[in-house]
Design a protein around this motif. Sequence first.
Motif, PDB file in Angstrom:
ATOM      1  N   PRO A  21      43.296 -23.614  65.542  1.00  0.00           N
ATOM      2  CA  PRO A  21      43.748 -24.079  64.220  1.00  0.00           C
ATOM      3  C   PRO A  21      42.608 -24.419  63.269  1.00  0.00           C
ATOM      4  O   PRO A  21      42.811 -24.483  62.055  1.00  0.00           O
ATOM      5  N   LEU A  22      41.407 -24.666  63.790  1.00  0.00           N
ATOM      6  CA  LEU A  22      40.271 -25.019  62.939  1.00  0.00           C
ATOM      7  C   LEU A  22      39.706 -23.801  62.218  1.00  0.00           C
ATOM      8  O   LEU A  22      39.318 -23.881  61.053  1.00  0.00           O
ATOM      9  N   SER A  23      39.616 -22.693  62.932  1.00  0.00           N
ATOM     10  CA  SER A  23      39.072 -21.466  62.355  1.00  0.00           C
ATOM     11  C   SER A  23      39.772 -20.288  63.007  1.00  0.00           C
ATOM     12  O   SER A  23      40.229 -20.380  64.149  1.00  0.00           O
ATOM     13  N   VAL A  24      39.839 -19.200  62.310  1.00  0.00           N
ATOM     14  CA  VAL A  24      40.530 -18.036  62.850  1.00  0.00           C
ATOM     15  C   VAL A  24      39.779 -17.497  64.065  1.00  0.00           C
ATOM     16  O   VAL A  24      38.579 -17.725  64.221  1.00  0.00           O
ATOM     17  N   ILE A  25      40.509 -16.804  64.929  1.00  0.00           N
ATOM     18  CA  ILE A  25      39.885 -16.154  66.070  1.00  0.00           C
ATOM     19  C   ILE A  25      40.012 -14.647  65.920  1.00  0.00           C
ATOM     20  O   ILE A  25      40.976 -14.141  65.354  1.00  0.00           O
ATOM     21  N   THR A  26      39.021 -13.938  66.407  1.00  0.00           N
ATOM     22  CA  THR A  26      39.051 -12.476  66.449  1.00  0.00           C
ATOM     23  C   THR A  26      38.658 -12.040  67.852  1.00  0.00           C
ATOM     24  O   THR A  26      38.086 -12.821  68.624  1.00  0.00           O
ATOM     25  N   VAL A  27      38.939 -10.795  68.178  1.00  0.00           N
ATOM     26  CA  VAL A  27      38.662 -10.319  69.531  1.00  0.00           C
ATOM     27  C   VAL A  27      37.162 -10.263  69.819  1.00  0.00           C
ATOM     28  O   VAL A  27      36.764 -10.220  70.984  1.00  0.00           O
ATOM     29  N   LEU A  28      36.337 -10.272  68.775  1.00  0.00           N
ATOM     30  CA  LEU A  28      34.887 -10.181  68.975  1.00  0.00           C
ATOM     31  C   LEU A  28      34.243 -11.554  69.157  1.00  0.00           C
ATOM     32  O   LEU A  28      33.036 -11.640  69.378  1.00  0.00           O
ATOM     33  N   GLY A  29      35.039 -12.610  69.073  1.00  0.00           N
ATOM     34  CA  GLY A  29      34.465 -13.956  69.153  1.00  0.00           C
ATOM     35  C   GLY A  29      34.043 -14.376  70.545  1.00  0.00           C
ATOM     36  O   GLY A  29      33.294 -15.338  70.708  1.00  0.00           O
ATOM     37  N   GLY A  30      34.493 -13.650  71.566  1.00  0.00           N
ATOM     38  CA  GLY A  30      34.177 -14.050  72.942  1.00  0.00           C
ATOM     39  C   GLY A  30      32.705 -13.976  73.268  1.00  0.00           C
ATOM     40  O   GLY A  30      32.181 -14.796  74.031  1.00  0.00           O
ATOM     41  N   LEU A  31      31.995 -13.005  72.692  1.00  0.00           N
ATOM     42  CA  LEU A  31      30.567 -12.860  72.975  1.00  0.00           C
ATOM     43  C   LEU A  31      29.793 -14.082  72.517  1.00  0.00           C
ATOM     44  O   LEU A  31      28.964 -14.624  73.263  1.00  0.00           O
ATOM     45  N   ALA A  32      30.065 -14.548  71.303  1.00  0.00           N
ATOM     46  CA  ALA A  32      29.367 -15.731  70.783  1.00  0.00           C
ATOM     47  C   ALA A  32      29.696 -16.960  71.614  1.00  0.00           C
ATOM     48  O   ALA A  32      28.816 -17.777  71.916  1.00  0.00           O
ATOM     49  N   LEU A  33      30.966 -17.098  72.006  1.00  0.00           N
ATOM     50  CA  LEU A  33      31.349 -18.242  72.840  1.00  0.00           C
ATOM     51  C   LEU A  33      30.612 -18.221  74.177  1.00  0.00           C
ATOM     52  O   LEU A  33      30.159 -19.257  74.662  1.00  0.00           O
ATOM     53  N   SER A  34      30.503 -17.043  74.772  1.00  0.00           N
ATOM     54  CA  SER A  34      29.814 -16.930  76.058  1.00  0.00           C
ATOM     55  C   SER A  34      28.341 -17.306  75.932  1.00  0.00           C
ATOM     56  O   SER A  34      27.801 -18.056  76.757  1.00  0.00           O
ATOM     57  N   LEU A  35      27.680 -16.789  74.895  1.00  0.00           N
ATOM     58  CA  LEU A  35      26.255 -17.078  74.719  1.00  0.00           C
ATOM     59  C   LEU A  35      26.010 -18.567  74.486  1.00  0.00           C
ATOM     60  O   LEU A  35      25.104 -19.167  75.095  1.00  0.00           O
TER      61      LEU A  35
END
Length: 291
Positions: A209-223
């Motif tokens: 709810p804070l910011s939109v999610i996209t399918v490409l966001g997983g890489l940044a989260l992992s790093l």
Amino acid sequence: MNSQDLLQVIFTGVTNGSIYGAIGIGFVVIHRITGVINFAMGDLALVGAFAAVVLAKLVPLWLAVPLGILVAAAASMVVYTLAVRPLRKKALLVQVIATLGVAIGVRSLLQIIFGSGAYQLAPFTAGPAINVGGATIARQALWVVALTVVIVILLTVFFEKSMLGRAVTACAVNPFAAGVVGINVALMAALSFGLAGAAAGTVAIAQTPLSVITVLGGLALSLKGFVAAILGGLDRIGLTVVGGVVLGLIEAATTIFAGSLYTTLAGLTLLLALLIFRPAGLTRLRVSTRV
């Protein structure tokens, strides 16, 4: 830096840092038991977030959120069963490379299903942002921080107080001896993946709810979760969250004073510095032998 800017850095840094810390906890829980660095952690967290987005259209939000967490946990356990366990007799490097392949596969599958668009959940608590000293913090951000604290407490109690948690810990200390006394090491490893997926999925859903999610966001989260895990020595749950907050504060300060274009650079610079100068993180890495 005036007091308003300082407060805004703190609010933003602690919020984002809690997200990174929770993803980092996923790395730590899996690494403690199996020795594997699961680079699919961020993408698996997004599986839970996307599941919650879909479920929220079918059921109330209060039900969609826990169901999304269960989906993230289940997806993580499936990854262990199909991609990691079959390689358990191979070198750890091979297993780590397998998780990179899983990350790419999960990301591609999410893109096929959801496309490249942005998705968002309704906030858990409606209302305007809270103003403190001229700085603002969203009500949903308080949920993110609170849930991260709850995750730390629950996992600490689980590992230190419960019989099942002690069995998981025994596998981390000496899996061969644990197997000799009747503990199902493979089951405990699968459980560690499930717990990691649940922890990461919980905060990924809370931040949607804070910011939109996209399918490409997983890489940044992992790093960024990996940076937090390294700061915790890939061993300490509490210190991992502290590491996440440190990274969040650095990013928030960089964004305010240098611009958002340098935010990712700041995180990657910290990661490189840690790998070179302080690979053991904020504490000495516990050394154990896994067989």
